[in-house]
Design an enzyme around this catalytic site. Structure first.
Site, mmCIF file in Angstrom:
data_model
loop_
_atom_site.group_PDB
_atom_site.id
_atom_site.type_symbol
_atom_site.label_atom_id
_atom_site.label_comp_id
_atom_site.label_asym_id
_atom_site.label_seq_id
_atom_site.Cartn_x
_atom_site.Cartn_y
_atom_site.Cartn_z
ATOM 1 N N ASP A 176 63.535 61.186 66.709
ATOM 2 C CA ASP A 176 63.603 61.376 65.262
ATOM 3 C C ASP A 176 62.435 60.604 64.654
ATOM 4 O OD1 ASP A 176 64.147 61.224 62.533
ATOM 5 O OD2 ASP A 176 66.322 61.253 62.837
ATOM 6 N N LYS A 220 62.529 63.534 53.418
ATOM 7 C CA LYS A 220 61.965 62.197 53.214
ATOM 8 C C LYS A 220 60.445 62.305 53.031
ATOM 9 C CE LYS A 220 66.252 61.315 54.070
ATOM 10 N NZ LYS A 220 66.793 60.967 55.360
ATOM 11 N N ARG A 245 67.298 85.117 57.575
ATOM 12 C CA ARG A 245 68.040 84.082 58.299
ATOM 13 C C ARG A 245 67.398 83.817 59.658
ATOM 14 N NH1 ARG A 245 73.253 86.016 59.035
ATOM 15 N NH2 ARG A 245 72.771 86.278 61.227
ATOM 16 N N TYR A 247 70.192 56.371 62.617
ATOM 17 C CA TYR A 247 70.597 57.080 61.407
ATOM 18 C C TYR A 247 72.102 57.379 61.519
ATOM 19 C CZ TYR A 247 71.256 60.783 58.077
ATOM 20 O OH TYR A 247 71.749 61.539 57.067
HETATM 21 C C1 LIG Z 1 67.839 61.459 56.230
HETATM 22 C C2 LIG Z 1 67.706 61.384 57.692
HETATM 23 C C3 LIG Z 1 68.239 62.369 58.514
HETATM 24 C C4 LIG Z 1 69.045 63.527 57.967
HETATM 25 O O1 LIG Z 1 68.260 64.380 57.226
HETATM 26 P P1 LIG Z 1 68.805 65.287 55.998
HETATM 27 O O2 LIG Z 1 67.599 66.015 55.562
HETATM 28 O O3 LIG Z 1 69.350 64.348 54.987
HETATM 29 O O4 LIG Z 1 69.868 66.160 56.557
HETATM 30 C C5 LIG Z 1 68.029 62.255 59.873
HETATM 31 N N1 LIG Z 1 67.344 61.232 60.398
HETATM 32 C C6 LIG Z 1 66.841 60.249 59.641
HETATM 33 C C7 LIG Z 1 66.085 59.146 60.282
HETATM 34 C C8 LIG Z 1 67.007 60.301 58.273
HETATM 35 O O5 LIG Z 1 66.521 59.323 57.523
#
Ligand SMILES: *Cc1c(COP(=O)(O)O)cnc(C)c1O
Length: 391
Positions: free
Chosen positions: A175, A200, A50, A102
């Site tokens: 992000d 993604k 962890r 997001y």
């Molecule tokens: C999908 C996404 C997230 C969240 O990520 P998860 O892996 O689904 O928790 C955050 N920021 C953006 C821009 C995203 O597309």
């Protein structure tokens, strides 16, 4: 070490070879616990997964190298990575976020962040004067940016935003899920923290959920705080997912460039389609932020685009229901293309236009994707013409 191009770093996974076996592919090490020496101290610096696991080391090192950071931590999801940055703040701290972003983060701030004492201002972060006006000196601790931002793909000038934030003593977190370090490296423009949903493009095959935080040089305390948060809140990634992520990232550069090239072709084709009201893609000259995108992004404008459908929400949903190559689904950055009526997925207070469809371009041939959207749009156009006549 000689500075290597991102393509090389990713394809070779930093050129790592297993010291025990000379294996060129990384081993998966699922052990939860690590042996201690006779005096009961951790021999390898690791005790329990962890906190840390050897399978994290390579994907973390690769993401860190791609982003030009001082350290990277993997998390159990993109959301877990993002929220760790907010969990480090204190009650009373103020954060500035983009109006369109997001939606999972907007929901977290509004449902949990505010209840825990954060204050938040949502502004048009693409306009430096708006960003400047939103900063409360002494209280604003974090400026959150997303570029290109969901779901209209507006572009923020990262260097300009960092100048505003740093003058007020606030950190900038970006992000970078949509651009990936192949197209934009925020730390080079002054960002302090970079976030990824590895679910993604980084993994790129739609078969894992994971997240990552990268911190810029000079933020050692931040990095160790985030590692403690990961451990103490239990937001850790599974070792299998870490292993799979490294495998996926070897083809990152190829996938992102191919998706970007196809997305530009699709965007151009949609611009000349009668039922399309507006195409939102930063690679198009018609996108209001194209000049900044052209300056800040390298090698393409990404695989994400949106378009607004004449005839409104009902017509947009009809188009999404008629595609055959695209899949109607959430998420993005995988090998297959998906289409989504985004406003329908978000909470009722979402500012996302209701006549808009969001598209993630995958690795299919551009001709198939364009033909698919054209047939869906033409079918809806015919339906609309028929109902018009009946009225
Ligand atoms: C999908 C996404 C997230 C969240 O990520 P998860 O892996 O689904 O928790 C955050 N920021 C953006 C821009 C995203 O597309």
């Amino acid at each position: 070490m000689t500075k290597r191009a991102p393509e090389t770093l990713a394809a070779t996974a930093l050129g790592w070879i297993d010291s025990q076996t000379d294996a060129m592919a990384a081993p998966l090490r699922p052990s939860t616990s690590f042996l201690r020496d006779p005096t009961d101290l951790g021999r390898t610096g690791r005790m329990f997964t962890r906190d840390d696991n050897p399978t994290f080391a390579q994907p973390e090192a690769l993401i860190n190298a791609l982003e030009g950071g001082a350290g990277c931590l993997l998390f159990g999801s993109g959301m877990a990575a993002i929220i760790s940055v907010f969990q480090r703040l204190s009650p009373g701290d103020h954060v500035v976020l983009p109006k369109l972003l997001y939606s999972g983060l907007r929901d977290w701030i509004n449902i949990h962040g505010l209840r825990w004492g954060l204050t938040a201002t949502y502004v048009d972060t693409c306009t430096p004067t708006c960003l400047q006006a939103a900063i409360i000196p002494g209280k604003t601790k974090l400026i959150w940016l997303e570029t290109p931002s969901n779901p209209t793909w507006s572009i923020t000038d990262i260097a300009a935003a960092c100048a505003c934030a740093h003058a007020a003593g606030a950190l900038v977190a970006i992000d970078n899920t949509v651009a990936t370090p192949i197209l934009t490296r925020p730390i080079e423009h002054g960002a302090d923290i970079v976030l990824h949903s590895c679910s993604k493009y980084l993994n790129g095959h739609g078969d894992l959920i994971g997240g990552a935080v990268v911190v810029a040089k000079g933020h050692d305390a931040l990095l160790s705080d985030l590692q403690k948060i990961r451990n103490e809140y239990g937001a850790v990634l599974g070792s299998f997912e870490a292993w799979l992520l490294l495998r996926g990232m070897r083809t990152l550069a190829l996938r992102v460039k191919a998706a970007s090239e196809t997305a530009l072709k699709v965007a151009r084709a949609l611009e000349n389609t009668p039922l399309v009201q507006e195409v939102l893609y930063p690679g198009l000259e018609s996108h209001p932020d194209h000049p900044i995108a052209a300056r800040q992004m390298h090698g393409g404008f990404g695989g994400m685009l949106s378009f607004r459908v004449k005839g409104g929400e009902v017509a947009a949903k009809e188009v999404a229901s008629k595609v055959q190559v695209f899949r109607q689904a959430i998420s993005f950055g995988s090998t297959e293309s998906v289409i989504e009526h985004r406003a329908g997925m978000e909470k009722p207070d979402s500012p996302t236009p209701r006549d808009m469809l969001r598209v993630s371009i995958g690795l299919e041939h551009s001709d198939d994707l364009i033909a698919d959207l054209h047939q869906a749009l033409a079918a809806v156009e015919q339906e609309l013409a028929r109902t018009d006549k009946n009225v």
